[in-house]
Enzyme design. Sequence first.
Site, mmCIF file in Angstrom:
data_model
loop_
_atom_site.group_PDB
_atom_site.id
_atom_site.type_symbol
_atom_site.label_atom_id
_atom_site.label_comp_id
_atom_site.label_asym_id
_atom_site.label_seq_id
_atom_site.Cartn_x
_atom_site.Cartn_y
_atom_site.Cartn_z
ATOM 1 N N GLU A 165 -20.975 -8.308 9.970
ATOM 2 C CA GLU A 165 -19.699 -9.008 9.837
ATOM 3 C C GLU A 165 -19.033 -8.442 8.595
ATOM 4 O O GLU A 165 -19.578 -8.548 7.494
ATOM 5 C CB GLU A 165 -19.919 -10.519 9.684
ATOM 6 C CG GLU A 165 -20.447 -11.172 10.932
ATOM 7 C CD GLU A 165 -20.705 -12.664 10.750
ATOM 8 O OE1 GLU A 165 -20.770 -13.146 9.594
ATOM 9 O OE2 GLU A 165 -20.866 -13.353 11.772
ATOM 10 N N GLN A 211 -2.179 -8.187 5.260
ATOM 11 C CA GLN A 211 -2.018 -6.806 5.704
ATOM 12 C C GLN A 211 -3.308 -6.042 5.431
ATOM 13 O O GLN A 211 -3.976 -6.262 4.427
ATOM 14 C CB GLN A 211 -0.865 -6.169 4.922
ATOM 15 C CG GLN A 211 -0.535 -4.753 5.296
ATOM 16 C CD GLN A 211 0.724 -4.267 4.567
ATOM 17 O OE1 GLN A 211 1.671 -5.034 4.389
ATOM 18 N NE2 GLN A 211 0.728 -3.025 4.156
ATOM 19 N N ASP A 212 -3.658 -5.129 6.340
ATOM 20 C CA ASP A 212 -4.770 -4.203 6.134
ATOM 21 C C ASP A 212 -4.193 -2.804 5.970
ATOM 22 O O ASP A 212 -3.304 -2.399 6.728
ATOM 23 C CB ASP A 212 -5.714 -4.201 7.342
ATOM 24 C CG ASP A 212 -6.602 -5.429 7.414
ATOM 25 O OD1 ASP A 212 -6.512 -6.298 6.526
ATOM 26 O OD2 ASP A 212 -7.384 -5.530 8.364
ATOM 27 N N ASN A 213 -4.715 -2.066 4.986
ATOM 28 C CA ASN A 213 -4.283 -0.697 4.723
ATOM 29 C C ASN A 213 -5.486 0.227 4.805
ATOM 30 O O ASN A 213 -6.620 -0.207 4.610
ATOM 31 C CB ASN A 213 -3.667 -0.582 3.319
ATOM 32 C CG ASN A 213 -2.466 -1.479 3.151
ATOM 33 O OD1 ASN A 213 -1.614 -1.574 4.009
ATOM 34 N ND2 ASN A 213 -2.406 -2.161 2.019
ATOM 35 N N ARG A 254 -6.957 7.845 -6.852
ATOM 36 C CA ARG A 254 -5.769 7.035 -6.583
ATOM 37 C C ARG A 254 -5.800 5.852 -7.540
ATOM 38 O O ARG A 254 -6.698 5.041 -7.511
ATOM 39 C CB ARG A 254 -5.751 6.565 -5.132
ATOM 40 C CG ARG A 254 -5.671 7.712 -4.130
ATOM 41 C CD ARG A 254 -5.592 7.174 -2.701
ATOM 42 N NE ARG A 254 -5.650 8.229 -1.722
ATOM 43 C CZ ARG A 254 -4.583 8.779 -1.145
ATOM 44 N NH1 ARG A 254 -3.372 8.375 -1.464
ATOM 45 N NH2 ARG A 254 -4.731 9.723 -0.245
ATOM 46 N N HIS A 264 -3.406 1.378 -10.094
ATOM 47 C CA HIS A 264 -2.172 0.769 -9.601
ATOM 48 C C HIS A 264 -2.228 -0.757 -9.617
ATOM 49 O O HIS A 264 -3.299 -1.344 -9.496
ATOM 50 C CB HIS A 264 -1.913 1.184 -8.150
ATOM 51 C CG HIS A 264 -1.816 2.661 -7.955
ATOM 52 N ND1 HIS A 264 -2.304 3.279 -6.834
ATOM 53 C CD2 HIS A 264 -1.299 3.639 -8.735
ATOM 54 C CE1 HIS A 264 -2.073 4.580 -6.918
ATOM 55 N NE2 HIS A 264 -1.481 4.824 -8.069
ATOM 56 N N LYS A 266 -6.907 -7.872 -3.646
ATOM 57 C CA LYS A 266 -7.372 -6.871 -2.688
ATOM 58 C C LYS A 266 -8.848 -7.081 -2.374
ATOM 59 O O LYS A 266 -9.632 -7.439 -3.250
ATOM 60 C CB LYS A 266 -7.218 -5.454 -3.259
ATOM 61 C CG LYS A 266 -5.796 -5.055 -3.545
ATOM 62 C CD LYS A 266 -5.741 -3.667 -4.175
ATOM 63 C CE LYS A 266 -4.317 -3.274 -4.496
ATOM 64 N NZ LYS A 266 -4.253 -1.950 -5.149
ATOM 65 N N HIS A 298 -6.023 -1.327 -10.216
ATOM 66 C CA HIS A 298 -7.087 -0.880 -9.327
ATOM 67 C C HIS A 298 -6.957 0.608 -9.054
ATOM 68 O O HIS A 298 -5.849 1.132 -8.932
ATOM 69 C CB HIS A 298 -7.003 -1.662 -8.002
ATOM 70 C CG HIS A 298 -7.894 -1.112 -6.939
ATOM 71 N ND1 HIS A 298 -7.403 -0.425 -5.850
ATOM 72 C CD2 HIS A 298 -9.241 -1.120 -6.822
ATOM 73 C CE1 HIS A 298 -8.429 -0.056 -5.088
ATOM 74 N NE2 HIS A 298 -9.539 -0.460 -5.657
ATOM 75 N N TYR A 305 -8.451 -1.573 2.872
ATOM 76 C CA TYR A 305 -8.336 -2.768 2.041
ATOM 77 C C TYR A 305 -7.359 -3.773 2.621
ATOM 78 O O TYR A 305 -6.386 -3.427 3.264
ATOM 79 C CB TYR A 305 -7.974 -2.434 0.601
ATOM 80 C CG TYR A 305 -6.767 -1.556 0.378
ATOM 81 C CD1 TYR A 305 -5.579 -2.085 -0.104
ATOM 82 C CD2 TYR A 305 -6.828 -0.193 0.611
ATOM 83 C CE1 TYR A 305 -4.484 -1.275 -0.338
ATOM 84 C CE2 TYR A 305 -5.738 0.618 0.371
ATOM 85 C CZ TYR A 305 -4.568 0.072 -0.104
ATOM 86 O OH TYR A 305 -3.477 0.871 -0.337
ATOM 87 N N LYS A 361 3.046 11.192 -9.769
ATOM 88 C CA LYS A 361 3.397 9.862 -10.275
ATOM 89 C C LYS A 361 2.264 9.269 -11.116
ATOM 90 O O LYS A 361 2.501 8.710 -12.188
ATOM 91 C CB LYS A 361 3.737 8.931 -9.104
ATOM 92 C CG LYS A 361 4.137 7.530 -9.525
ATOM 93 C CD LYS A 361 4.710 6.717 -8.392
ATOM 94 C CE LYS A 361 3.673 6.284 -7.418
ATOM 95 N NZ LYS A 361 4.170 5.364 -6.396
ATOM 96 N N ASP A 362 1.025 9.426 -10.659
ATOM 97 C CA ASP A 362 -0.105 8.878 -11.408
ATOM 98 C C ASP A 362 -0.336 9.616 -12.722
ATOM 99 O O ASP A 362 -0.809 9.028 -13.691
ATOM 100 C CB ASP A 362 -1.371 8.877 -10.556
ATOM 101 C CG ASP A 362 -1.358 7.770 -9.521
ATOM 102 O OD1 ASP A 362 -0.484 6.886 -9.592
ATOM 103 O OD2 ASP A 362 -2.221 7.780 -8.626
#
Length: 182
Positions: free
Chosen positions: A28, A46-48, A58, A61, A71, A118, A131, A168-169
């Site tokens: 599960e 929402q799932d990403n 990454r 953020h 998250k 994160h 996530y 950007k990061d």
Amino acid sequence: MQYIETDIQGVFIIEPKVFKDARGYFMEAWKQADFEQHIGKIDFIQDNESKSSYGVLRGLHYQKGDLCQAKLVRVIKGRVLDVAVDLRRSSSTFGQHVMVELSEENKRQFFIPRGFAHGFLVLSDEAIFTYKVDNVYAPQAEAGIRWNDPQLGIEWPIDPKEVQTSEKDLKQPLFADAEYFE
């Protein structure tokens, strides 16, 4: 599932029960009643999912204000090092971070509440990362912290020259110049 609270209050590592046999496995991945019993009510909306290759980093953020996000993250394929940085100014762990390895083998999940930055670093040839979030992506509220800020003391386990990140990061502010949560 086993819910393990980390050294930072509200941040959890979740280890599912995995049932394996000759055919494969079953688990599960998320159960609302269990989650609410151990962590509390979170309305994930929402799932990403992302796919990245070795050395992709990454983050770090977050979203500001009323558009911040909690998250629940996990890895379906590969292996990543996942990091959450406490940005809650009123917290006794403000500025501290938690780091956990998530992989297709250990099937761990990582819950990051609102008020945290994160990010993750891919340690395998490729990784599929998924996530759940409790708020929509809002470009006007996005923010970040530079992944290699020495003040944070995050020990990323690969040579910084191997890190692949977005333009950007690379331009994110240092922790000292970031926007915090109260």
